[in-house]
Scaffold this motif. Sequence first.
Motif, PDB file in Angstrom:
ATOM      1  N   ASP A 133       0.843  -1.197   0.000  1.00 54.12           N
ATOM      2  CA  ASP A 133       0.000   0.000   0.000  1.00 54.12           C
ATOM      3  C   ASP A 133       0.883   1.254   0.000  1.00 54.12           C
ATOM      4  O   ASP A 133       2.109   1.177   0.173  1.00 54.12           O
ATOM      5  CB  ASP A 133      -1.002   0.001   1.156  1.00 54.12           C
ATOM      6  CG  ASP A 133      -0.376   0.066   2.527  1.00 54.12           C
ATOM      7  OD1 ASP A 133       0.756   0.577   2.670  1.00 54.12           O
ATOM      8  OD2 ASP A 133      -1.022  -0.379   3.488  1.00 54.12           O
ATOM      9  N   ASP A 193       1.348   3.756   2.032  1.00 51.65           N
ATOM     10  CA  ASP A 193       2.127   4.059   3.244  1.00 51.65           C
ATOM     11  C   ASP A 193       3.398   3.223   3.310  1.00 51.65           C
ATOM     12  O   ASP A 193       4.470   3.729   3.665  1.00 51.65           O
ATOM     13  CB  ASP A 193       1.287   3.819   4.496  1.00 51.65           C
ATOM     14  CG  ASP A 193       0.183   4.855   4.667  1.00 51.65           C
ATOM     15  OD1 ASP A 193       0.294   5.970   4.105  1.00 51.65           O
ATOM     16  OD2 ASP A 193      -0.804   4.542   5.362  1.00 51.65           O
ATOM     17  N   LEU A 240      -0.987   4.941  -7.762  1.00 56.31           N
ATOM     18  CA  LEU A 240      -1.777   5.110  -6.548  1.00 56.31           C
ATOM     19  C   LEU A 240      -2.096   6.577  -6.260  1.00 56.31           C
ATOM     20  O   LEU A 240      -2.969   6.875  -5.474  1.00 56.31           O
ATOM     21  CB  LEU A 240      -1.021   4.521  -5.335  1.00 56.31           C
ATOM     22  CG  LEU A 240      -0.713   3.043  -5.427  1.00 56.31           C
ATOM     23  CD1 LEU A 240       0.126   2.625  -4.219  1.00 56.31           C
ATOM     24  CD2 LEU A 240      -1.988   2.223  -5.483  1.00 56.31           C
TER      25      LEU A 240
END
Length: 61
Positions: free
Chosen positions: A12, A14, A56
């Motif tokens: 992801d 992060d 993203l």
Amino acid sequence: MEKLVAAFRELDADDLDVMAEEFYGRTEKCLEAGKDNWAQVYALIAVAAVDALEPLRPNDN
């Protein structure tokens, strides 16, 4: 490099930010220590993490 970016895309955003920061830091430390070859390796890994973030992030257009 493409396989590394593809593997990073499984993470992801992060986690990718953390990876990019970690390997950028390693790049700086290696440059300071005169280990240019290792710095280049770590820089490429950091770039792959940033490249994996691109799909993203929202489009700025």
